[in-house]
Each structure stands twice: as structure tokens, then as C-alpha cells.
Design an enzyme around this catalytic site. Structure first.
Site, PDB file in Angstrom:
ATOM      1  N   ILE A   1       6.277 -87.876  26.969  1.00 28.28           N
ATOM      2  CA  ILE A   1       6.029 -87.074  28.297  1.00 28.28           C
ATOM      3  C   ILE A   1       4.397 -87.116  28.655  1.00 28.28           C
ATOM      4  CG2 ILE A   1       5.566 -84.743  27.265  1.00 28.28           C
ATOM      5  CD1 ILE A   1       7.004 -83.860  29.751  1.00 28.28           C
TER       6      ILE A   1
ATOM      7  N   ASN B   1       3.863 -72.024  23.044  1.00 29.69           N
ATOM      8  CA  ASN B   1       4.280 -70.817  22.460  1.00 29.69           C
ATOM      9  C   ASN B   1       3.601 -69.492  23.177  1.00 29.69           C
ATOM     10  OD1 ASN B   1       1.574 -70.448  21.217  1.00 29.69           O
ATOM     11  ND2 ASN B   1       2.170 -72.413  19.887  1.00 29.69           N
TER      12      ASN B   1
ATOM     13  N   VAL C   1       5.846 -81.391  21.567  1.00 35.13           N
ATOM     14  CA  VAL C   1       5.230 -81.633  22.922  1.00 35.13           C
ATOM     15  C   VAL C   1       3.792 -81.007  23.014  1.00 35.13           C
ATOM     16  CG1 VAL C   1       5.641 -81.315  25.353  1.00 35.13           C
ATOM     17  CG2 VAL C   1       7.443 -81.926  23.955  1.00 35.13           C
ATOM     18  N   ASP C   2       3.676 -79.802  22.591  1.00 34.35           N
ATOM     19  CA  ASP C   2       2.495 -79.002  22.787  1.00 34.35           C
ATOM     20  C   ASP C   2       1.337 -79.963  22.134  1.00 34.35           C
ATOM     21  OD1 ASP C   2       1.038 -76.881  23.274  1.00 34.35           O
ATOM     22  OD2 ASP C   2       2.032 -75.540  21.992  1.00 34.35           O
TER      23      ASP C   2
ATOM     24  N   SER D   1      12.762 -76.035  24.182  1.00 34.09           N
ATOM     25  CA  SER D   1      13.457 -75.233  23.282  1.00 34.09           C
ATOM     26  C   SER D   1      14.429 -76.043  22.319  1.00 34.09           C
ATOM     27  CB  SER D   1      14.258 -74.076  23.610  1.00 34.09           C
ATOM     28  OG  SER D   1      13.351 -73.195  24.000  1.00 34.09           O
TER      29      SER D   1
ATOM     30  N   GLY E   1      13.509 -78.686  20.219  1.00 34.86           N
ATOM     31  CA  GLY E   1      13.000 -79.224  19.194  1.00 34.86           C
ATOM     32  C   GLY E   1      12.882 -78.047  18.070  1.00 34.86           C
ATOM     33  N   VAL E   2      11.686 -77.713  17.596  1.00 26.81           N
ATOM     34  CA  VAL E   2      11.447 -76.627  16.760  1.00 26.81           C
ATOM     35  C   VAL E   2      12.252 -75.282  16.940  1.00 26.81           C
ATOM     36  CG1 VAL E   2       9.495 -75.417  15.612  1.00 26.81           C
ATOM     37  CG2 VAL E   2       9.168 -77.902  15.980  1.00 26.81           C
TER      38      VAL E   2
HETATM   39  P1  ADP Z   1      10.359 -76.264  21.338  1.00 24.89           P
HETATM   40  O1  ADP Z   1       9.168 -75.500  20.353  1.00 24.89           O
HETATM   41  O2  ADP Z   1      10.369 -75.711  22.901  1.00 24.89           O
HETATM   42  O3  ADP Z   1      11.512 -76.459  20.886  1.00 24.89           O
HETATM   43  P2  ADP Z   1       9.475 -79.003  20.901  1.00 24.89           P
HETATM   44  O4  ADP Z   1       8.053 -79.501  21.428  1.00 24.89           O
HETATM   45  O5  ADP Z   1       9.428 -78.815  19.237  1.00 24.89           O
HETATM   46  O6  ADP Z   1       9.616 -77.827  21.650  1.00 24.89           O
HETATM   47  O7  ADP Z   1      10.328 -79.980  21.101  1.00 24.89           O
HETATM   48  C1  ADP Z   1      11.203 -80.017  22.795  1.00 24.89           C
HETATM   49  C2  ADP Z   1      11.546 -81.269  22.649  1.00 24.89           C
HETATM   50  O8  ADP Z   1      10.786 -82.495  22.900  1.00 24.89           O
HETATM   51  C3  ADP Z   1      12.730 -82.110  21.275  1.00 24.89           C
HETATM   52  O9  ADP Z   1      13.554 -82.668  21.791  1.00 24.89           O
HETATM   53  C4  ADP Z   1      11.221 -83.070  20.958  1.00 24.89           C
HETATM   54  O10 ADP Z   1      11.876 -84.062  20.386  1.00 24.89           O
HETATM   55  C5  ADP Z   1      10.805 -83.442  22.274  1.00 24.89           C
HETATM   56  N1  ADP Z   1       9.606 -84.213  21.962  1.00 24.89           N
HETATM   57  C6  ADP Z   1       8.435 -84.219  21.162  1.00 24.89           C
HETATM   58  N2  ADP Z   1       7.446 -84.806  21.397  1.00 24.89           N
HETATM   59  C7  ADP Z   1       7.705 -85.278  22.808  1.00 24.89           C
HETATM   60  C8  ADP Z   1       6.950 -86.230  23.798  1.00 24.89           C
HETATM   61  N3  ADP Z   1       5.602 -86.694  23.341  1.00 24.89           N
HETATM   62  N4  ADP Z   1       7.463 -86.486  24.683  1.00 24.89           N
HETATM   63  C9  ADP Z   1       8.556 -85.950  24.999  1.00 24.89           C
HETATM   64  N5  ADP Z   1       9.353 -85.266  24.346  1.00 24.89           N
HETATM   65  C10 ADP Z   1       9.303 -84.955  23.168  1.00 24.89           C
END
Ligand code: ADP
Length: 181
Positions: free
Chosen positions: A17, A30, A39-40, A123, A125-126
Site C-alpha cells: 500500500i 493503534n 501496514v503502520d 484488522s 493482520g496482528v
Molecule cells: P491490524 O493490526 O489492523 O490487523 P496489520 O497491519 O497487522 O493490521 O495487517 C493488516 C493487513 O495488511 C494484513 O493482511 C497484512 O498482511 C497486510 N499488510 C502488511 N503490510 C502491508 C503493506 N505494506 N501493504 C498492504 N498490506 C499490508
């Protein structure tokens, strides 16, 4: 995969992204807006310190809500930070909070006159939301919003990896058969 909803386009792609050039990217923040992994972490790394400086000033964001900052060094002009729910067992308001995270992000984009935005799978991912359910809530919420708001021209879901892309594609295929042409 893409579908048209009125004047708007809803697109699913596989990718990172942080590379998107839509007007805004949505971050899975968060509630302290303190930065983290997933992503953060990727958005703050790619966008530079100006994003965190604004997050500190804002101070925080409740679950299911959204706030907006500069996009710093990203191609996107803005980052919309939203906080999805941590999934427990589905009986703690998770669905409404997850829908809220998408809806409030879209509302913020409309309020700023933005035309395009990119979402990750909030939501999923983690925070542990079951993938199929996360995809259904994400897509139904965005489709419903686009049906009622013609101002946003493009929503891209940027999905990290083949598995999640396949799940979102299958759910969108099911849902799109219900959208009037
Ligand atoms: P949350 O804490 O809301 O679960 P995460 O960031 O841990 O969010 O993950 C949300 C989704 O984004 C997961 O499917 C993860 O694999 C995906 N993700 C992680 N890095 C990227 C990125 N650079 N671009 C797009 N999606 C990503």
C-alpha cells in the site's frame, strides 16, 4: 478484479500500500497512534517523520474512528489513520467497529474532497480478524458507502499476498452479483 458502483470504481489489487498514488492511503493504526508493525510500520518508514509528528499532535483515535495527517514523503497526499478492532470472539462489537473503521475513513475522505483512496485489510493482520469475515465486512461497507456517495471515484484494496487477495476476490464476486448494473 474491479467492479463499477454508480460513478465509482472498486478495485482489488495485490501489493504494497505504501506505493499507491491515490489521494490518500488508509493506515491500520493503534488507538495511541504510536506506530507499530504491519501496514503502520511500513507507512511510517516510507512516509518519514512528518506523519508521526502530526499523529503526536492529534494524540489518539478511538477504535472504529479515523483521523487524517499529511502523507509526508509518500506519493499519496494524505494518510487516514483508522483503528480496527482487535478480534476476540465476535461478540464484542467487532463487526460494527470494523465497519466503522471503513465508513469513518471514507467520510473523512469525502469531507476533504478527496477522489481516491487505498485501503489495506484492516484488522486482518496482528488484530486477528478471521479473513473471510473481514473481507465481507470491508467490501459490504465500502460498496454501501459508494452507492450513496458519488464523490469518491476510486477505492483500491491493496492486499498483501495471494491468499488474502484470493479471499477478497471470491467475496467480491459473490457480492457483485447482487449489485444492480
Ligand atoms: P491490524 O493490526 O489492523 O490487523 P496489520 O497491519 O497487522 O493490521 O495487517 C493488516 C493487513 O495488511 C494484513 O493482511 C497484512 O498482511 C497486510 N499488510 C502488511 N503490510 C502491508 C503493506 N505494506 N501493504 C498492504 N498490506 C499490508
Amino acid at each position: 478484479m474491479e467492479i463499477r458502483i454508480g460513478n465509482s470504481l472498486l478495485v482489488l489489487v495485490q501489493g504494497d500500500i505504501t506505493q499507491e498514488d491515490t489521494d490518500a492511503l488508509v493506515n491500520t493504526a493503534n488507538s495511541r497512534l504510536a506506530g507499530g508493525g504491519g501496514v503502520d510500520g511500513a507507512i511510517h518508514r516510507a512516509g518519514g517523520p512528518a506523519i508521526m509528528a502530526e499523529c503526536r499532535k492529534i494524540g489518539g483515535c478511538p477504535t472504529g474512528q479515523a483521523v487524517i495527517t499529511t502523507g509526508g514523503n509518500l506519493k499519496a497526499r494524505y494518510v487516514i489513520h483508522t483503528v480496527g478492532p482487535i478480534y476476540r470472539d465476535g461478540s464484542h462489537g467487532e463487526e460494527e467497529l470494523l465497519a466503522g473503521a471503513y465508513r469513518e475513513s471514507l467520510k473523512l475522505a469525502s469531507a476533504r474532497n478527496l477522489k481516491s483512496l487505498s485501503f489495506p485489510a484492516i484488522s486482518a493482520g496482528v488484530y486477528g480478524y478471521p479473513l473471510q469475515e473481514a473481507a465481507r465486512i470491508a467490501l459490504t461497507t465500502v460498496i454501501e458507502y459508494l452507492k450513496n456517495h458519488q464523490d469518491i471515484e476510486l477505492v483500491r484494496f491493496v492486499l498483501f499476498g495471494q491468499k488474502i487477495f484470493d479471499v477478497f476476490s471470491a467475496v467480491l464476486k459473490d457480492l457483485s452479483s447482487e449489485i444492480p448494473k
